[in-house]
Motif scaffolding. Structure first.
Motif, short mmCIF file in Angstrom:
data_model
loop_
_atom_site.label_atom_id
_atom_site.label_comp_id
_atom_site.label_asym_id
_atom_site.label_seq_id
_atom_site.Cartn_x
_atom_site.Cartn_y
_atom_site.Cartn_z
N ILE A 6 79.42 -119.34 91.19
CA ILE A 6 78.72 -119.35 92.77
C ILE A 6 77.08 -119.69 92.44
O ILE A 6 76.50 -120.20 93.20
CB ILE A 6 78.69 -117.80 93.25
CG1 ILE A 6 80.09 -117.59 93.73
CG2 ILE A 6 77.65 -117.69 94.32
CD1 ILE A 6 80.54 -116.35 94.38
N LEU A 7 76.40 -118.97 91.43
CA LEU A 7 75.02 -119.50 91.07
C LEU A 7 74.91 -120.92 90.74
O LEU A 7 73.94 -121.73 91.16
CB LEU A 7 74.75 -118.70 89.65
CG LEU A 7 73.31 -118.92 89.14
CD1 LEU A 7 72.25 -118.51 90.40
CD2 LEU A 7 72.73 -118.17 88.21
N LEU A 8 75.76 -121.43 90.04
CA LEU A 8 75.99 -122.86 89.60
C LEU A 8 75.97 -123.62 91.05
O LEU A 8 75.51 -124.78 91.35
CB LEU A 8 77.19 -123.06 88.66
CG LEU A 8 77.37 -124.84 88.64
CD1 LEU A 8 76.08 -125.37 88.03
CD2 LEU A 8 78.64 -124.99 87.58
N ILE A 12 73.42 -126.36 92.20
CA ILE A 12 74.10 -127.68 92.74
C ILE A 12 73.64 -128.36 94.20
O ILE A 12 72.77 -129.28 94.02
CB ILE A 12 75.26 -128.00 92.51
CG1 ILE A 12 75.80 -127.84 91.09
CG2 ILE A 12 75.82 -129.31 93.06
CD1 ILE A 12 77.35 -127.79 90.84
N CYS A 13 73.70 -127.24 95.11
CA CYS A 13 73.49 -127.50 96.44
C CYS A 13 71.72 -127.75 96.68
O CYS A 13 71.24 -128.53 97.31
CB CYS A 13 73.95 -126.62 97.48
SG CYS A 13 75.52 -126.55 97.23
N THR A 35 85.62 -121.23 89.98
CA THR A 35 85.78 -119.84 90.62
C THR A 35 87.12 -119.42 91.10
O THR A 35 87.62 -118.38 90.97
CB THR A 35 85.09 -119.82 92.06
OG1 THR A 35 83.60 -120.48 91.61
CG2 THR A 35 84.69 -118.77 92.83
N LEU A 36 87.84 -120.46 91.62
CA LEU A 36 89.23 -120.19 92.14
C LEU A 36 90.04 -119.84 90.65
O LEU A 36 91.05 -118.85 91.07
CB LEU A 36 90.16 -121.43 92.39
CG LEU A 36 91.51 -121.63 92.73
CD1 LEU A 36 91.85 -120.69 93.97
CD2 LEU A 36 91.80 -122.94 92.93
N LEU A 37 90.03 -120.30 89.35
CA LEU A 37 90.47 -120.10 88.26
C LEU A 37 90.25 -118.68 87.86
O LEU A 37 91.26 -117.74 87.39
CB LEU A 37 90.39 -121.07 87.28
CG LEU A 37 90.74 -122.36 87.05
CD1 LEU A 37 90.36 -123.25 85.72
CD2 LEU A 37 92.50 -122.32 87.25
N ILE A 38 89.04 -117.98 87.99
CA ILE A 38 88.65 -116.66 87.85
C ILE A 38 89.40 -115.66 88.79
O ILE A 38 89.80 -114.68 88.44
CB ILE A 38 87.08 -116.41 87.79
CG1 ILE A 38 86.49 -117.48 86.78
CG2 ILE A 38 86.75 -115.08 87.96
CD1 ILE A 38 86.60 -117.26 85.29
#
Length: 365
Positions: A6-8, A12-13, A35-38
């Motif tokens: 989420i920090l990444l 990026i944004c 994130t989905l994989l985690i």
């Protein structure tokens, strides 16, 4: 894992430069999928129990399908990594491709000068002109400024004529050998040079007079802002615009221009195809040439045909799609973005294919 991704995504944004272009979206996909994989990893938790030094997994029927999905999802980063590498491969500076083009054609010039048989006659000079002009195109691509767009496009139309001259030589060598002497005639050589010049001049005038693209045009403003959004660069001048539909009404002026561009390309390619087919036919039908000469003529025809396929793939098709797709409201994003990359690769491939298909040059090098 969720927190770092989420920090990444936030970084990026918030902090990605405009120069990164579409790579920003690729980074977002990476972080979002991470994130989905985690989350998936936390949800799929088969019961595990230790036995001696080994770990064994006991998976109930209810989670078996989900476990398979979990394993499948973990393979996707392999593909994403390859997409990332593909993007990086496609976005080096064009100077790298230009260096390859210059080196490949310089090597071809050496091979032509050093290993060409006497039986080739004036055809040696034709091959030499091809390689020298490819070096010129490569340098032009490296130094060309946006204000030279029309000149740039016109120069890349010259190989269409050179290919036809090449096929004409091959056809006359088989069908009318006595006409080959014309290539030694200075008047005929000037006529061929004028044909190349006329092709470039016509294409240049069509680009400059036919296309719109004044610096304050509404369409140019739209293109300029879109280019800045995608590539992080501002190009103020040098745009050649073909606005086919103005307020959903056909722009007749641009339609005639498009038809003229298409006719030039179609007539040029059809001429090359016709001469190639006739040459192949007469090589097979000829009864007064030796088998060795027949094989040589066939090898040379194959080399010329391959030289035709190269501009077809790297120049004809990209130009044709980029010009015609918008007229039919067909998105040309992939072809439009790949067009300049393919164009700069064309001189290098042209030289490498000639070297590969000409046994004397291949063995000599």
């Amino acid at each position: 894992g969720v927190c770092t991704n989420i920090l990444l995504i936030y970084v990026i944004c918030r902090f990605t430069r405009k120069e990164m272009g579409q790579y920003k979206q690729l980074l977002l996909v990476f972080a979002s999928y991470g994130t989905l994989l985690i989350i998936l990893h936390a949800y799929v938790d088969p019961v595990r129990s230790p036995t001696s030094s080994n770990w064994k997994c006991y998976i109930t029927q209810q989670v078996q399908i989900l476990t398979a999905v979990y394993c499948a999802c973990l393979t996707v980063p392999f593909v994403l990594m390859n997409i990332d590498f593909l993007y990086r491969y496609w976005t080096p500076k064009t100077s790298q491709y230009s260096v390859l083009g210059i080196l490949a054609n310089a090597l071809l010039l050496y091979a032509i000068n050093r290993f060409t048989r006497k039986e080739f006659g004036k055809y040696k000079h034709l091959l030499f002109i091809f390689a020298a002009f490819d070096i010129f195109l490569t340098i032009l691509h490296s130094v060309s400024e946006p204000s030279l767009t029309g000149f740039y496009c016109s120069c890349f139309s010259v190989p269409f004529v050179l290919i036809n001259i090449d096929f004409l030589y091959r056809f006359w060598a088989v069908r009318h050998p006595h006409r080959i002497a014309l290539f030694s005639n200075s008047g005929f050589a000037l006529l061929l040079a004028f044909a190349c010049f006329a092709e470039a001049l016509i294409w240049f005038l069509l680009c400059i007079i036919g296309c719109t693209g004044k610096i304050n045009d509404e369409t140019v403003e739209l293109l300029r802002s879109e280019y800045e959004r995608k590539y992080g660069k501002i190009i103020g001048d040098g745009w050649l615009v073909m606005d086919h539909w103005v307020d959903i009404r056909l722009n007749l002026h641009i339609s005639i221009l498009l038809l003229t561009f298409d006719l030039i390309m179609i007539v040029s390619f059809t001429t090359a195809l016709s001469l190639g087919t006739l040459t192949y036919r007469y090589i097979n039908k000829a009864r007064l040439i030796s088998e060795q000469s027949r094989r040589l003529q066939m090898k040379l025809l194959i080399a010329v045909t391959a030289q035709t396929v190269v501009p077809l793939i790297f120049v004809y098709i990209p130009y044709f799609c980029s010009l015609n797709f918008p007229f039919f409201f067909i998105p040309a994003r992939l072809m439009g973005e790949a067009c300049m990359l393919l164009t700069v690769c064309f001189p290098a491939w042209d030289a490498l294919i000639v070297i590969a298909l000409m046994p004397d040059y291949r063995r000599g090098i």
